[in-house]
Design a protein around this motif. Sequence first.
Motif, PDB file in Angstrom:
ATOM      1  N   VAL A 137       0.794  -1.333  -0.016  1.00  0.00           N
ATOM      2  CA  VAL A 137       0.148   0.086  -0.106  1.00  0.00           C
ATOM      3  C   VAL A 137       0.838   1.315   0.075  1.00  0.00           C
ATOM      4  CG1 VAL A 137      -1.905   1.145   1.298  1.00  0.00           C
ATOM      5  CG2 VAL A 137      -1.872  -1.135   1.228  1.00  0.00           C
ATOM      6  N   LYS A 138       2.054   1.407   0.649  1.00  0.00           N
ATOM      7  CA  LYS A 138       2.806   2.484   0.865  1.00  0.00           C
ATOM      8  C   LYS A 138       3.593   2.732  -0.646  1.00  0.00           C
ATOM      9  CE  LYS A 138       3.942   1.846   5.723  1.00  0.00           C
ATOM     10  NZ  LYS A 138       4.727   1.335   6.667  1.00  0.00           N
ATOM     11  N   ALA A 139       3.832   1.753  -1.130  1.00  0.00           N
ATOM     12  CA  ALA A 139       4.557   1.734  -2.310  1.00  0.00           C
ATOM     13  C   ALA A 139       3.311   2.148  -3.470  1.00  0.00           C
ATOM     14  CB  ALA A 139       5.158   0.283  -2.933  1.00  0.00           C
ATOM     15  N   GLY A 140       2.246   1.966  -3.100  1.00  0.00           N
ATOM     16  CA  GLY A 140       1.321   2.370  -4.377  1.00  0.00           C
ATOM     17  C   GLY A 140       0.576   3.838  -4.051  1.00  0.00           C
ATOM     18  N   THR A 141       1.116   4.394  -2.882  1.00  0.00           N
ATOM     19  CA  THR A 141       0.393   5.750  -2.573  1.00  0.00           C
ATOM     20  C   THR A 141       1.220   6.882  -3.691  1.00  0.00           C
ATOM     21  OG1 THR A 141       0.615   5.224  -0.166  1.00  0.00           O
ATOM     22  CG2 THR A 141       0.536   7.521  -1.021  1.00  0.00           C
ATOM     23  N   GLY A 142       0.064   7.677  -4.162  1.00  0.00           N
ATOM     24  CA  GLY A 142       0.330   8.647  -4.948  1.00  0.00           C
ATOM     25  C   GLY A 142      -0.792   9.305  -5.349  1.00  0.00           C
ATOM     26  N   PRO A 143      -0.615  10.526  -6.051  1.00  0.00           N
ATOM     27  CA  PRO A 143      -1.662  11.518  -6.453  1.00  0.00           C
ATOM     28  C   PRO A 143      -2.636  10.865  -7.081  1.00  0.00           C
ATOM     29  CG  PRO A 143       0.467  12.637  -6.920  1.00  0.00           C
ATOM     30  CD  PRO A 143       0.637  11.253  -6.551  1.00  0.00           C
ATOM     31  N   ARG A 144      -4.115  10.858  -6.825  1.00  0.00           N
ATOM     32  CA  ARG A 144      -5.254  10.480  -7.366  1.00  0.00           C
ATOM     33  C   ARG A 144      -5.301   8.890  -7.441  1.00  0.00           C
ATOM     34  NH1 ARG A 144      -3.348  14.605 -10.172  1.00  0.00           N
ATOM     35  NH2 ARG A 144      -2.664  13.403 -11.816  1.00  0.00           N
ATOM     36  N   ARG A 145      -4.604   8.158  -6.816  1.00  0.00           N
ATOM     37  CA  ARG A 145      -4.456   6.657  -6.829  1.00  0.00           C
ATOM     38  C   ARG A 145      -5.486   5.952  -5.619  1.00  0.00           C
ATOM     39  NH1 ARG A 145      -0.835   3.903  -9.574  1.00  0.00           N
ATOM     40  NH2 ARG A 145      -0.627   2.263  -8.095  1.00  0.00           N
ATOM     41  N   ARG A 146      -5.836   4.959  -5.953  1.00  0.00           N
ATOM     42  CA  ARG A 146      -6.646   4.103  -4.994  1.00  0.00           C
ATOM     43  C   ARG A 146      -6.207   2.806  -5.017  1.00  0.00           C
ATOM     44  NH1 ARG A 146     -11.000   7.478  -3.940  1.00  0.00           N
ATOM     45  NH2 ARG A 146     -12.081   5.992  -3.078  1.00  0.00           N
ATOM     46  N   LEU A 147      -6.916   2.230  -4.114  1.00  0.00           N
ATOM     47  CA  LEU A 147      -6.432   0.742  -3.903  1.00  0.00           C
ATOM     48  C   LEU A 147      -6.621   0.102  -4.959  1.00  0.00           C
ATOM     49  CD1 LEU A 147      -7.793  -0.316  -0.140  1.00  0.00           C
ATOM     50  CD2 LEU A 147      -5.411  -0.471  -1.099  1.00  0.00           C
ATOM     51  N   ALA A 148      -7.679   0.084  -5.783  1.00  0.00           N
ATOM     52  CA  ALA A 148      -7.863  -0.484  -7.207  1.00  0.00           C
ATOM     53  C   ALA A 148      -6.814  -0.375  -8.295  1.00  0.00           C
ATOM     54  CB  ALA A 148      -9.358  -0.170  -7.785  1.00  0.00           C
ATOM     55  N   ASP A 149      -6.093   0.628  -7.963  1.00  0.00           N
ATOM     56  CA  ASP A 149      -4.897   0.763  -8.783  1.00  0.00           C
ATOM     57  C   ASP A 149      -3.521  -0.251  -8.525  1.00  0.00           C
ATOM     58  OD1 ASP A 149      -6.605   2.885 -10.110  1.00  0.00           O
ATOM     59  OD2 ASP A 149      -5.704   4.170  -8.648  1.00  0.00           O
ATOM     60  N   THR A 340      -8.660   5.561  -0.747  1.00  0.00           N
ATOM     61  CA  THR A 340      -7.864   6.610  -1.367  1.00  0.00           C
ATOM     62  C   THR A 340      -6.324   6.233  -0.957  1.00  0.00           C
ATOM     63  OG1 THR A 340      -7.266   8.897  -1.616  1.00  0.00           O
ATOM     64  CG2 THR A 340      -8.426   8.260   0.303  1.00  0.00           C
ATOM     65  N   LEU A 341      -5.432   6.331  -1.772  1.00  0.00           N
ATOM     66  CA  LEU A 341      -3.969   6.442  -1.700  1.00  0.00           C
ATOM     67  C   LEU A 341      -3.278   7.731  -1.889  1.00  0.00           C
ATOM     68  CD1 LEU A 341      -3.118   2.889  -3.080  1.00  0.00           C
ATOM     69  CD2 LEU A 341      -3.709   3.509  -0.776  1.00  0.00           C
ATOM     70  N   ASP A 342      -4.318   8.700  -2.143  1.00  0.00           N
ATOM     71  CA  ASP A 342      -3.644  10.045  -2.599  1.00  0.00           C
ATOM     72  C   ASP A 342      -3.320  10.737  -1.302  1.00  0.00           C
ATOM     73  OD1 ASP A 342      -3.393  12.670  -3.083  1.00  0.00           O
ATOM     74  OD2 ASP A 342      -5.017  12.636  -4.561  1.00  0.00           O
ATOM     75  N   PRO A 343      -2.045  11.208  -0.746  1.00  0.00           N
ATOM     76  CA  PRO A 343      -1.652  11.684   0.459  1.00  0.00           C
ATOM     77  C   PRO A 343      -2.264  12.875   0.499  1.00  0.00           C
ATOM     78  CG  PRO A 343       0.107  11.584  -1.147  1.00  0.00           C
ATOM     79  CD  PRO A 343      -1.009  11.001  -1.940  1.00  0.00           C
ATOM     80  N   ASP A 344      -2.755  13.818  -0.409  1.00  0.00           N
ATOM     81  CA  ASP A 344      -3.380  15.260  -0.232  1.00  0.00           C
ATOM     82  C   ASP A 344      -5.142  14.889   0.118  1.00  0.00           C
ATOM     83  OD1 ASP A 344      -0.941  16.202  -0.821  1.00  0.00           O
ATOM     84  OD2 ASP A 344      -1.323  16.276  -3.083  1.00  0.00           O
ATOM     85  N   ASP A 345      -5.497  13.637   0.098  1.00  0.00           N
ATOM     86  CA  ASP A 345      -6.765  13.366   0.544  1.00  0.00           C
ATOM     87  C   ASP A 345      -6.918  13.464   1.944  1.00  0.00           C
ATOM     88  OD1 ASP A 345      -9.267  12.494   1.092  1.00  0.00           O
ATOM     89  OD2 ASP A 345      -9.474  11.440  -1.053  1.00  0.00           O
ATOM     90  N   GLY A 349      -5.233  10.213   5.795  1.00  0.00           N
ATOM     91  CA  GLY A 349      -4.580  10.247   7.189  1.00  0.00           C
ATOM     92  C   GLY A 349      -4.849   8.986   8.041  1.00  0.00           C
ATOM     93  N   LEU A 350      -6.177   8.578   8.088  1.00  0.00           N
ATOM     94  CA  LEU A 350      -6.723   7.631   8.675  1.00  0.00           C
ATOM     95  C   LEU A 350      -5.686   6.266   8.213  1.00  0.00           C
ATOM     96  CD1 LEU A 350      -8.375   6.224  11.059  1.00  0.00           C
ATOM     97  CD2 LEU A 350     -10.225   5.997   9.332  1.00  0.00           C
ATOM     98  N   LEU A 351      -5.738   6.090   6.950  1.00  0.00           N
ATOM     99  CA  LEU A 351      -5.220   4.984   6.684  1.00  0.00           C
ATOM    100  C   LEU A 351      -3.880   4.771   6.845  1.00  0.00           C
ATOM    101  CD1 LEU A 351      -4.965   2.133   4.708  1.00  0.00           C
ATOM    102  CD2 LEU A 351      -4.946   3.753   2.635  1.00  0.00           C
ATOM    103  N   ARG A 352      -3.118   5.987   6.589  1.00  0.00           N
ATOM    104  CA  ARG A 352      -1.442   6.345   7.009  1.00  0.00           C
ATOM    105  C   ARG A 352      -1.312   5.833   8.391  1.00  0.00           C
ATOM    106  NH1 ARG A 352       1.694   9.754   9.136  1.00  0.00           N
ATOM    107  NH2 ARG A 352       3.999   9.995   8.293  1.00  0.00           N
ATOM    108  N   TRP A 353      -2.078   6.200   9.215  1.00  0.00           N
ATOM    109  CA  TRP A 353      -1.951   5.876  10.756  1.00  0.00           C
ATOM    110  C   TRP A 353      -2.058   4.376  10.976  1.00  0.00           C
ATOM    111  CZ3 TRP A 353      -5.112   4.623  14.798  1.00  0.00           C
ATOM    112  CH2 TRP A 353      -4.415   5.073  16.393  1.00  0.00           C
ATOM    113  N   LYS A 354      -2.986   4.020  10.333  1.00  0.00           N
ATOM    114  CA  LYS A 354      -3.157   2.605  10.666  1.00  0.00           C
ATOM    115  C   LYS A 354      -2.087   1.659   9.751  1.00  0.00           C
ATOM    116  CE  LYS A 354      -8.105   2.618  11.718  1.00  0.00           C
ATOM    117  NZ  LYS A 354      -9.315   2.304  11.467  1.00  0.00           N
ATOM    118  N   LEU A 355      -1.439   2.031   8.802  1.00  0.00           N
ATOM    119  CA  LEU A 355      -0.441   1.432   8.279  1.00  0.00           C
ATOM    120  C   LEU A 355       0.675   1.351   9.210  1.00  0.00           C
ATOM    121  CD1 LEU A 355      -0.624   3.111   4.412  1.00  0.00           C
ATOM    122  CD2 LEU A 355      -1.152   0.522   5.067  1.00  0.00           C
ATOM    123  N   GLY A 356       0.846   2.042   9.891  1.00  0.00           N
ATOM    124  CA  GLY A 356       1.993   2.262  10.684  1.00  0.00           C
ATOM    125  C   GLY A 356       2.176   0.772  11.643  1.00  0.00           C
TER     126      GLY A 356
END
Length: 391
Positions: A137-149, A340-345, A349-356
Amino acid sequence: MSALLVTAAPADHRALRLGPVTPEAYRAFLATRTGADGASFLQVPSWAQVKDGWSHRLVGWGPASGGLTGVALVLLRPFPGTRKYFAYLPEGPVADWSDPDIDGWLEPLLGHLRSSGAFAVRIGPGPDHRRWNAATVKAGTGPRRRLADVLADEVDPLGTAVAERLRARGWRRCGGDSEDGADAQPRHVFQVPLTGRTPDDLWSGLNQEWRRNVRKARKSGVEITLGSAADLPEFYRLLRVTEERDGFRLGRSLAYYERQYAVLNAEQPGRMKLYLARHEGEILAAHTMVTVGGRVWYQTGASADHRREVRPSNALQWRMLLDAHALGAAVYDLRGVPSTLDPDDRAHGLLRWKLGTGGQVVETLGEWETPMRGTTNHALYRAFQAYLARR
């Protein structure tokens, strides 16, 4: 098992007993489900008392010779001005979804609900669909990206088969195949596997930021304790602060959480726990945890706006993770995450926190609906869908 109907499975005409069951028989069956195959807390009998405005049925089924092979807590919402009901089985029924003859119990269950006045049924099948490891998931994070990508690390063949079976039988996935769906329960959840791991393994699984924050909480003197019903008003106050800060609204009252705490713990002492993080005597964060058999969930979290630098929420989660491990749970479930995997969304933030925590994003099969046979039922179902769309 009491007052069970006797029917027959359409595939091979095996006799099946299906009908109302007592809470005692229901709970006894749940006790036989262990580990990751256990029931969701949304399917325990006491959950019916949490849901204000719904009536309910406890249904069970099994062979004519006796015993139970499946159960369901069915919540019933009346359609205004009629004697018809929308039947909802949150994260249920609790059944053997690997049975190649699911029609053998699913069709009789639908028939029973139809005879009870249901115009439509919504279920939450147990099998998962896909899994993504935290690193993926971390490697796939990027602008306008989602899990389905992002290509999943694992696709559950049972989940795929169950989805195909339901579609073939006319069930509709709520929200279609859109990633976020229209489910009442989260379609994507975050889980930390516990089986075969030591506390040291769990610590190593945390990312550097999480380990640093847990250490900082310890050094700052953050104290983790178990609260009681008397602490729920403070938990609720912090929850309202959290909702305002993070831009969401659960829409639940203090009475809802007080009722939930009372009925879940009356059914099984310690089923719902309230964890508190104190710093210099002040409660800065409060999280709830629910346990059913060998499954543990982090349900709701709340925290203050000030003194966030002492990291009370990280300290709480680390303690809850260790407690889940000590209970022998197979998985620690942190419940819903956005797709959402878009860090600007903002939601990311909730996903990023749990990924930790180093776990996995799990896509469930989501929720599925079907109207009962009959022109009137279909008309009521369309009206009900229109009502939900307006909400």
